[in-house]
Enzyme design. Structure first.
Site, PDB file in Angstrom:
ATOM      1  CG  HIS A  63     -84.830 -39.312 -33.522  1.00 48.69           C
ATOM      2  ND1 HIS A  63     -84.804 -38.284 -34.478  1.00 48.69           N
ATOM      3  CD2 HIS A  63     -85.156 -40.410 -34.778  1.00 48.69           C
ATOM      4  CE1 HIS A  63     -85.188 -39.140 -35.632  1.00 48.69           C
ATOM      5  NE2 HIS A  63     -84.800 -39.440 -36.006  1.00 48.69           N
ATOM      6  CG  ASP A  67     -81.137 -41.610 -39.855  1.00 44.57           C
ATOM      7  OD1 ASP A  67     -81.986 -41.315 -39.054  1.00 44.57           O
ATOM      8  OD2 ASP A  67     -81.852 -41.119 -40.297  1.00 44.57           O
ATOM      9  CG  HIS A  68     -81.012 -38.223 -36.467  1.00 39.16           C
ATOM     10  ND1 HIS A  68     -81.732 -36.912 -37.003  1.00 39.16           N
ATOM     11  CD2 HIS A  68     -81.682 -39.431 -37.791  1.00 39.16           C
ATOM     12  CE1 HIS A  68     -82.838 -37.216 -37.677  1.00 39.16           C
ATOM     13  NE2 HIS A  68     -83.095 -38.290 -38.130  1.00 39.16           N
TER      14      HIS A  68
END
Length: 310
Positions: A63, A67-68
């Site tokens: 997603h 933080d990804h």
């Protein structure tokens, strides 16, 4: 096949845990690595790991929370400088292509390889070749989020060498044909069917890597019978209300998914920075009370996925 955890924290990096990224080591199976998510600082974590950025083949994004994926621009450009000249494919939710292309355009970056980005519209199979199948399903999070199920196809059974030697079958090209299940005729006129001399197929391994999610049916569907399930465990059970409010899972939620889906091993990641030292052990004990074969990942830690022997 081995999982290597590059970042295991939630939300923002801490001194103990960087933000999310996981590498799947497929050097033995296809000579490459697959990456799952790319939080800020992922390329720095790779430098402290055995992972070879130049040999990455596919990058899956669960997603579009920072933080990804905030590590993507740096990682993509650095790949060119470490010998990465082979094509790289990316999968992820709608908006991933715009994010990557904008970052590369504004920074004037040049990639020395072909980058393909495929945005996900539907659940189901998104990749298949002669060795692997990758399926995806939607999870329950604040924004669109996917989990990935990686299934290794069964390997052909072993040729029964002893049985062939007992029959006096000469080694050579005939062995290769028999291993392929073909029928062959020996010099003395005997006819053999390869199906009679090949053992049962070796079952492929199944790895499931989820993005951020509440306890949900999509997670259980992907995790069904998996050898390894990687599930977020942002909070302990004492913070269940907070976890639900922000569409995250507790350690008990993760364990319930693993147990109800019949997954063998559970690895929990994406831990809130509030859990340090003995608090991490508390999360593990909560999960083990429901699903005994449970682990908590830490940065630069690996987990080997052994092949099941039929």
């Amino acid at each position: 096949m081995e999982l290597y955890f590059l970042g295991t924290g939630a939300g923002m990096p801490s001194k103990q845990r960087n933000v999310t990224s996981i590498a799947l080591n497929l050097l033995d199976e296809r000579g490459t690595y697959w990456l799952f998510d790319c939080g800020e600082g992922t390329q720095h974590q790779i430098m402290h790991s055995p992972v070879k950025l130049g040999r990455t083949e596919i990058l899956f994004v669960t997603h579009l929370h920072g933080d990804h994926l905030y590590g993507l621009p740096g990682l993509l450009t650095s790949r060119s400088y470490v010998g990465g000249d082979t094509p790289l494919k990316m999968f992820g939710p709608k908006g991933l292509k715009r994010f990557v292309e904008t970052a590369l355009e504004v920074s004037g970056a040049h990639l020395g390889y072909t980058l393909t980005i495929e945005e996900l519209d539907e659940e189901g199979v998104i990749f298949e070749d002669d060795k692997f199948i990758v399926e995806t399903a939607r999870l329950e999070h604040r924004i669109e989020c996917f989990g990935y199920r990686i299934t290794e196809k069964d390997l052909p059974g072993k040729l029964m060498m002893d049985k062939l030697k007992e029959l006096g079958v000469p080694a050579g090209p005939l062995y290769g044909k028999l291993k392929q299940g073909e029928q062959v005729e020996l010099p003395d006129g005997r006819k053999l069917d390869g199906q009679d001399f090949v053992g049962a197929p070796l079952p492929g391994r199944v790895v499931v890597i989820l993005g951020d999610t509440r306890y949900c049916e999509g997670a259980k569907r992907l995790a069904r019978g998996a050898d390894v399930l990687v599930h977020e465990a942002t909070f302990s059970q004492a913070k269940q209300d907070l976890a639900y409010a922000f569409d995250h899972a507790t350690s008990i939620d993760a364990a319930r998914v693993a147990e109800e889906a019949g997954a063998k091993s559970l690895i929990m990641t994406h831990l809130s920075s509030r859990y340090q030292g003995d608090d991490v052990e508390e999360l593990l004990l909560e999960a083990k009370a429901i699903h005994g074969d449970s682990y908590i990942a830490k940065d630069l830690w690996s987990f080997e996925i052994h092949r099941k022997m039929s």
